[in-house]
Design a protein around this motif. Structure first.
Motif, PDB file in Angstrom:
ATOM      1  N   LEU B 303       0.833  -1.205   0.000  1.00 14.55           N
ATOM      2  CA  LEU B 303       0.000   0.000   0.000  1.00 14.55           C
ATOM      3  C   LEU B 303       0.869   1.257   0.000  1.00 14.55           C
ATOM      4  N   TRP B 304       1.863   1.278   0.884  1.00 11.03           N
ATOM      5  CA  TRP B 304       2.706   2.467   0.990  1.00 11.03           C
ATOM      6  C   TRP B 304       3.605   2.635  -0.235  1.00 11.03           C
ATOM      7  N   ARG B 309       4.498   5.910  -4.972  1.00 10.89           N
ATOM      8  CA  ARG B 309       4.655   6.012  -6.422  1.00 10.89           C
ATOM      9  C   ARG B 309       3.687   7.060  -6.998  1.00 10.89           C
ATOM     10  N   ILE B 310       2.426   6.980  -6.582  1.00  9.50           N
ATOM     11  CA  ILE B 310       1.427   7.914  -7.127  1.00  9.50           C
ATOM     12  C   ILE B 310       1.719   9.349  -6.675  1.00  9.50           C
ATOM     13  N   THR B 377      -2.327  -3.177  -9.051  1.00  6.69           N
ATOM     14  CA  THR B 377      -1.180  -3.771  -9.734  1.00  6.69           C
ATOM     15  C   THR B 377      -0.399  -2.657 -10.434  1.00  6.69           C
ATOM     16  N   ASN B 378       0.776  -2.991 -10.903  1.00  3.56           N
ATOM     17  CA  ASN B 378       1.543  -2.000 -11.660  1.00  3.56           C
ATOM     18  C   ASN B 378       0.754  -1.514 -12.868  1.00  3.56           C
ATOM     19  N   ASP B 382      -0.160   2.226 -13.697  1.00  2.00           N
ATOM     20  CA  ASP B 382       0.226   2.813 -14.991  1.00  2.00           C
ATOM     21  C   ASP B 382      -0.981   3.519 -15.612  1.00  2.00           C
ATOM     22  N   ALA B 383      -2.145   2.841 -15.535  1.00  2.00           N
ATOM     23  CA  ALA B 383      -3.352   3.434 -16.112  1.00  2.00           C
ATOM     24  C   ALA B 383      -3.705   4.732 -15.398  1.00  2.00           C
ATOM     25  N   VAL B 384      -3.558   4.740 -14.065  1.00  2.00           N
ATOM     26  CA  VAL B 384      -3.870   5.943 -13.286  1.00  2.00           C
ATOM     27  C   VAL B 384      -2.926   7.082 -13.678  1.00  2.00           C
ATOM     28  N   VAL B 385      -1.632   6.790 -13.689  1.00  2.00           N
ATOM     29  CA  VAL B 385      -0.663   7.841 -14.011  1.00  2.00           C
ATOM     30  C   VAL B 385      -0.871   8.328 -15.455  1.00  2.00           C
TER      31      VAL B 385
END
Ligand SMILES: Cc1ncc(COP(=O)(O)O)c(C=O)c1O
Lengths: 87, 397
Positions: B303-304, B309-310, B377-378, B382-385
């Motif tokens: 979680l952290w 990352r975000i 997941t990564n 990736d989709a969020v970023v």
């Protein structure tokens, strides 16, 4: 045009000056002005204005009191009462 | 004049904002749930980044199995309240397990976290001589608890122990009980309270502290016991409230304490006494999730990592963020209109976050509230970023 009604009560002037920046509709501020109905200030913003007033006068205004207050005049009166009680 | 008149101006404002976008941000229906981080909305798969599923345990196999067994063995509902006819051995066991996990002596399970706060505050503080002091940004259920109690309620500035100190100093001697209410991590901005300082101020004035760790249970502290564990003051918190509806991936709530008097709430707290108890499946799932939190820190670590990352990615994109890194990452928007537009833009790009606008937000800000999950997941991230990158370009142009 917007503006603040002449009033020699310092508490009224203080409150009106805190409300004026939120007075988007340019309503003339008087003791009869209803903060929510006339100015469309949301209830949380009213609580935040009250927090500023509390810190200026070093008094605590309970949420219970604020929820019964509608007009600027009622708020002015409540502050005068509390200033007497809490000083 | 009618009962409905009072809704008119808000409804008009709301309808105008919704009409300007294609979707109703407060009416999204997940048509199919694909897992803790994915759902189908109107035929399109989206990444869920606006939940409270911090540890991602809604599909945890142990919890799902335990819930199924509980239904087979104890039925679908208790049809009764905790006080009267709805307390099963499983409710008692969960109370014991929660208390043991967190290191408190007493625990009471309520039907929701909302009712836990409502029930604790309204029973503890009574007019005319008790006073409740609440952080200005406290959740609605804390405000409602104050209202149900009827006791005098004073707000202090958000996350500002000095502001609390001043207000406690102003109380007159006739005041008997004093209850201070704060939260661990706040749900909208993801900012964290200086719990240790609040404990000090409250106790110095003879007040008791209620801490709602709804969003921080399972998330903060070496053992996942919340912000008070992280700050080393867990044992000093008078009343610790929480919910099953976030990291415990179920429904229900609880209050824990070291004061034996907590037990009095069982016959004085109306939100405990007059509503049905959580169903066997809810209790079993929460208990299994609790066991997992106690035994396995890896979800918290993921979680952290995901939150870091975000947070770093959004900072780099130049977004104005509302707090330091935490699992809630809120981006400040210029105004309501821009927030609606941006929310819709992210949905078009396959990412669901929460739109939050005044008066539901602090300081009358409009925000996009994103919450990170250990289950992301990564590929999800990736989709969020990707979606936020496109958004920052759209906002700049
Ligand atoms: C701070 C806080 N306390 C309590 C609650 C209520 O929790 P529940 O969903 O269990 O009623 C929430 C969730 O909305 C919350 O954000």
């Amino acid at each position: 045009m917007s503006g603040i009604q002449e009033d020699d009560d310092l508490v009224f002037r203080k409150i009106a000056s805190l409300i004026e920046p939120l007075n988007d509709k340019g309503v003339k501020l008087t003791r009869e002005t209803d903060m929510i109905a006339d100015l469309e200030i949301d209830s949380v913003s009213v609580l935040d204005i009250v927090m500023d007033i509390e810190d200026s006068y070093d008094i605590s205004i309970p949420v219970n009191t604020i929820s019964e207050i509608k007009t600027i005049g009622e708020l002015v009166d409540a502050i005068h009462d509390l200033k007497k009680e809490q000083s | 004049m009618s009962l409905f008149d009072k809704f008119k101006s808000t409804a008009e404002q709301y309808n105008a904002l919704v009409a300007a976008t294609e979707r109703d941000p407060f009416g999204v229906s997940m048509d199919e749930i694909k897992g803790p981080t994915r759902a189908i909305v109107k035929g399109k798969e989206i990444v869920l980044a606006g939940t409270n599923n911090y540890l991602g345990m809604t599909f945890n196999k142990d919890a799902v199995d335990a819930a199924k067994i509980a239904i087979d063995e104890a039925g679908t509902g208790t049809t009764g309240s905790r006080f009267a006819n709805g307390t099963y051995a499983a409710h008692r066991k969960l109370e014991n397990d929660l208390a043991e996990f967190a290191g408190y002596k007493y625990c009471i399970v309520f039907s929701t976290g909302y009712q836990a706060n409502l029930g604790a505050i309204s029973a503890l503080a009574q007019p005319p001589n008790d006073v409740i002091l609440i952080d200005a940004d406290c959740h609605a259920c804390i405000y409602d608890g104050c209202q149900l109690s009827g006791a005098q309620t004073v707000r202090f500035r958000h996350n500002d122990p000095e502001s609390l100190d001043k207000r406690l100093s102003r109380l007159d001697e006739n005041v008997s009980g004093k209850l201070v209410c704060i939260e661990g991590m706040y749900s909208m901005f993801g900012d964290v309270a200086p719990v240790g300082e609040f404990v000090e101020v409250a106790h110095r004035h003879g007040a008791q502290l209620l801490l709602d760790e709804a969003h921080s249970f399972g998330v903060f502290g070496d053992g996942g016991r919340g912000v008070c564990e992280r700050d080393g003051v867990l044992a000093d918190v008078d009343f610790y409230t929480g919910t099953f509806s976030k990291s415990l991936a179920s429904i229900g709530g609880f209050v824990m304490s070291n004061h034996p008097e907590l037990e009095y709430l069982r016959f004085s707290s109306r939100p405990y006494m007059f509503t049905a108890s959580p169903s066997p499946a809810n209790i079993a799932a929460a208990n299994a999730a609790l066991k997992k939190i106690a035994e396995d820190a890896s979800m918290r670590t993921s979680l952290w990592e995901n939150a870091n990352r975000i947070h770093a990615a959004f900072t780099q994109l130049g977004f104005e963020l509302c707090a330091e890194t935490s699992p809630v990452i809120a981006v400040k928007m210029a105004n309501r209109e821009q927030a609606f537009m941006a929310w819709n833009f992210l949905m078009d790009h396959g990412v669901y976050v929460n739109l939050a606008i005044p008066p539901g937000t602090p300081n009358a800000t409009s925000i996009l509230r994103l919450s990170v999950s250990a289950a992301h997941t990564n590929e999800d991230l990736d989709a969020v970023v990707g979606a936020y990158t496109a958004l920052s370009e759209a906002l700049a142009s």
